[in-house]
Design a protein around this motif. Structure first.
Motif, mmCIF file in Angstrom:
data_model
loop_
_atom_site.group_PDB
_atom_site.id
_atom_site.type_symbol
_atom_site.label_atom_id
_atom_site.label_comp_id
_atom_site.label_asym_id
_atom_site.label_seq_id
_atom_site.Cartn_x
_atom_site.Cartn_y
_atom_site.Cartn_z
ATOM 1 N N SER A 163 -20.535 35.776 26.525
ATOM 2 C CA SER A 163 -20.996 34.679 27.381
ATOM 3 C C SER A 163 -20.123 34.492 28.610
ATOM 4 C CB SER A 163 -21.069 33.381 26.585
ATOM 5 O OG SER A 163 -19.790 33.013 26.124
ATOM 6 N N THR A 164 -18.891 34.955 28.563
ATOM 7 C CA THR A 164 -17.992 34.792 29.704
ATOM 8 C C THR A 164 -17.931 36.028 30.597
ATOM 9 O OG1 THR A 164 -16.063 35.603 28.489
ATOM 10 C CG2 THR A 164 -16.562 33.237 28.327
ATOM 11 N N PHE A 165 -18.533 37.112 30.160
ATOM 12 C CA PHE A 165 -18.455 38.352 30.917
ATOM 13 C C PHE A 165 -19.389 38.351 32.124
ATOM 14 C CE2 PHE A 165 -16.344 41.979 28.531
ATOM 15 C CZ PHE A 165 -15.508 41.145 27.848
ATOM 16 N N VAL A 166 -18.988 39.061 33.152
ATOM 17 C CA VAL A 166 -19.887 39.390 34.244
ATOM 18 C C VAL A 166 -20.673 40.622 33.806
ATOM 19 C CG1 VAL A 166 -20.104 40.049 36.652
ATOM 20 C CG2 VAL A 166 -18.242 38.521 35.920
ATOM 21 N N MET A 167 -21.988 40.546 33.921
ATOM 22 C CA MET A 167 -22.862 41.656 33.544
ATOM 23 C C MET A 167 -23.568 42.179 34.787
ATOM 24 S SD MET A 167 -22.327 41.733 30.319
ATOM 25 C CE MET A 167 -23.579 42.952 29.860
ATOM 26 N N ALA A 168 -23.789 43.474 34.819
ATOM 27 C CA ALA A 168 -24.406 44.068 36.003
ATOM 28 C C ALA A 168 -25.281 45.248 35.629
ATOM 29 C CB ALA A 168 -23.335 44.514 36.988
ATOM 30 N N TRP A 169 -26.150 45.574 36.540
ATOM 31 C CA TRP A 169 -26.945 46.807 36.455
ATOM 32 C C TRP A 169 -26.605 47.676 37.660
ATOM 33 C CZ3 TRP A 169 -29.912 48.140 32.320
ATOM 34 C CH2 TRP A 169 -30.287 47.126 31.436
ATOM 35 N N PHE A 170 -26.378 48.942 37.372
ATOM 36 C CA PHE A 170 -26.211 49.963 38.388
ATOM 37 C C PHE A 170 -27.283 51.020 38.151
ATOM 38 C CE2 PHE A 170 -22.072 49.245 40.507
ATOM 39 C CZ PHE A 170 -21.616 48.177 39.762
ATOM 40 N N ARG A 171 -27.475 51.891 39.131
ATOM 41 C CA ARG A 171 -28.417 52.980 38.941
ATOM 42 C C ARG A 171 -27.918 54.228 39.654
ATOM 43 N NH1 ARG A 171 -33.559 50.746 42.560
ATOM 44 N NH2 ARG A 171 -32.600 51.035 44.617
ATOM 45 N N TYR A 194 -30.672 53.886 34.888
ATOM 46 C CA TYR A 194 -30.135 52.549 35.042
ATOM 47 C C TYR A 194 -29.083 52.285 33.970
ATOM 48 C CZ TYR A 194 -33.555 51.366 38.584
ATOM 49 O OH TYR A 194 -34.283 51.321 39.756
ATOM 50 N N TYR A 195 -27.930 51.805 34.427
ATOM 51 C CA TYR A 195 -26.803 51.546 33.553
ATOM 52 C C TYR A 195 -26.466 50.066 33.509
ATOM 53 C CZ TYR A 195 -25.922 56.564 33.945
ATOM 54 O OH TYR A 195 -26.028 57.933 33.922
ATOM 55 N N CYS A 196 -26.183 49.583 32.332
ATOM 56 C CA CYS A 196 -25.676 48.228 32.132
ATOM 57 C C CYS A 196 -24.149 48.297 32.140
ATOM 58 C CB CYS A 196 -26.180 47.711 30.793
ATOM 59 S SG CYS A 196 -25.625 46.070 30.341
ATOM 60 N N ALA A 197 -23.506 47.326 32.777
ATOM 61 C CA ALA A 197 -22.051 47.303 32.857
ATOM 62 C C ALA A 197 -21.545 45.891 32.601
ATOM 63 C CB ALA A 197 -21.593 47.792 34.224
ATOM 64 N N ALA A 198 -20.296 45.801 32.127
ATOM 65 C CA ALA A 198 -19.721 44.496 31.809
ATOM 66 C C ALA A 198 -18.246 44.461 32.150
ATOM 67 C CB ALA A 198 -19.915 44.188 30.320
ATOM 68 N N ALA A 199 -17.778 43.261 32.489
ATOM 69 C CA ALA A 199 -16.362 43.075 32.772
ATOM 70 C C ALA A 199 -15.985 41.629 32.509
ATOM 71 C CB ALA A 199 -16.048 43.433 34.216
ATOM 72 N N PRO A 200 -14.743 41.362 32.073
ATOM 73 C CA PRO A 200 -14.311 39.976 31.861
ATOM 74 C C PRO A 200 -14.365 39.160 33.157
ATOM 75 C CG PRO A 200 -12.806 41.508 30.815
ATOM 76 C CD PRO A 200 -13.707 42.326 31.688
ATOM 77 N N SER A 201 -14.061 39.814 34.265
ATOM 78 C CA SER A 201 -14.150 39.173 35.564
ATOM 79 C C SER A 201 -14.197 40.262 36.622
ATOM 80 C CB SER A 201 -12.964 38.239 35.804
ATOM 81 O OG SER A 201 -11.755 38.979 35.855
ATOM 82 N N GLU A 242 -14.891 48.024 39.079
ATOM 83 C CA GLU A 242 -14.549 46.687 38.587
ATOM 84 C C GLU A 242 -14.985 46.485 37.138
ATOM 85 O OE1 GLU A 242 -13.320 43.808 40.144
ATOM 86 O OE2 GLU A 242 -13.161 44.432 42.232
ATOM 87 N N TYR A 243 -15.878 47.344 36.653
ATOM 88 C CA TYR A 243 -16.471 47.133 35.336
ATOM 89 C C TYR A 243 -15.796 47.990 34.286
ATOM 90 C CZ TYR A 243 -19.860 44.535 37.969
ATOM 91 O OH TYR A 243 -20.454 43.605 38.794
ATOM 92 N N THR A 244 -15.485 47.367 33.171
ATOM 93 C CA THR A 244 -14.741 48.019 32.098
ATOM 94 C C THR A 244 -15.641 48.754 31.127
ATOM 95 O OG1 THR A 244 -13.207 46.143 32.215
ATOM 96 C CG2 THR A 244 -12.988 47.620 30.332
#
Length: 123
Positions: free
Chosen positions: A30-38, A93-100, A109-111
């Motif tokens: 719930s606190t992570f930043v989530m993103a989509w890349f392609r 399409y890739y899903c990515a996540a990072a604490p901040s 930026e994504y872990t």
């Protein structure tokens, strides 16, 4: 450790819609930043859209007004609703996540990353 699993890719005609899903493991989703890349064939991976835990979003100009990111923290999932698809949207399409993140458009930026899901838009 966070694991991401994408689903929902496929083949669609131009003008059609698809909805991608990304299921995440981990207690702090719930606190992570989530993103989509392609990444299209022969091209570099590019930013599509990102969403913060509180719901704020940022998207690339190429998908603004057509793609919408959302998240369901109770289900530890993030979604990408893609409308008015164009052949140039064809990519993995890739899903990515990072604490901040500081620069949400930068992939470094994504872990955590998912394995990707193929989206093909036929003309």
């Amino acid at each position: 450790q966070v694991q991401l699993v994408e689903s929902g890719g496929g083949v669609v005609e131009a003008g059609g819609s698809l909805r991608l899903s990304c299921a995440a493991s981990g207690r702090t989703f719930s606190t992570f930043v989530m993103a989509w890349f392609r990444q299209a064939p022969g091209k570099e991976r590019e930013f599509v859209v990102a969403i913060w835990g509180a719901g704020g979003t940022v998207s690339s100009d190429s998908v603004k007004g057509r793609f919408t990111i959302s998240r369901d923290n109770a289900k530890s999932s993030v979604y990408l609703q893609m409308n008015s698809l164009k052949p140039e949207d064809t990519a993995v399409y890739y899903c990515a996540a990072a604490p901040s993140v500081v620069r949400p458009r930068r992939q470094y930026e994504y872990t955590y990353w998912g394995q990707g899901t193929q989206v093909t838009v036929s003309s």
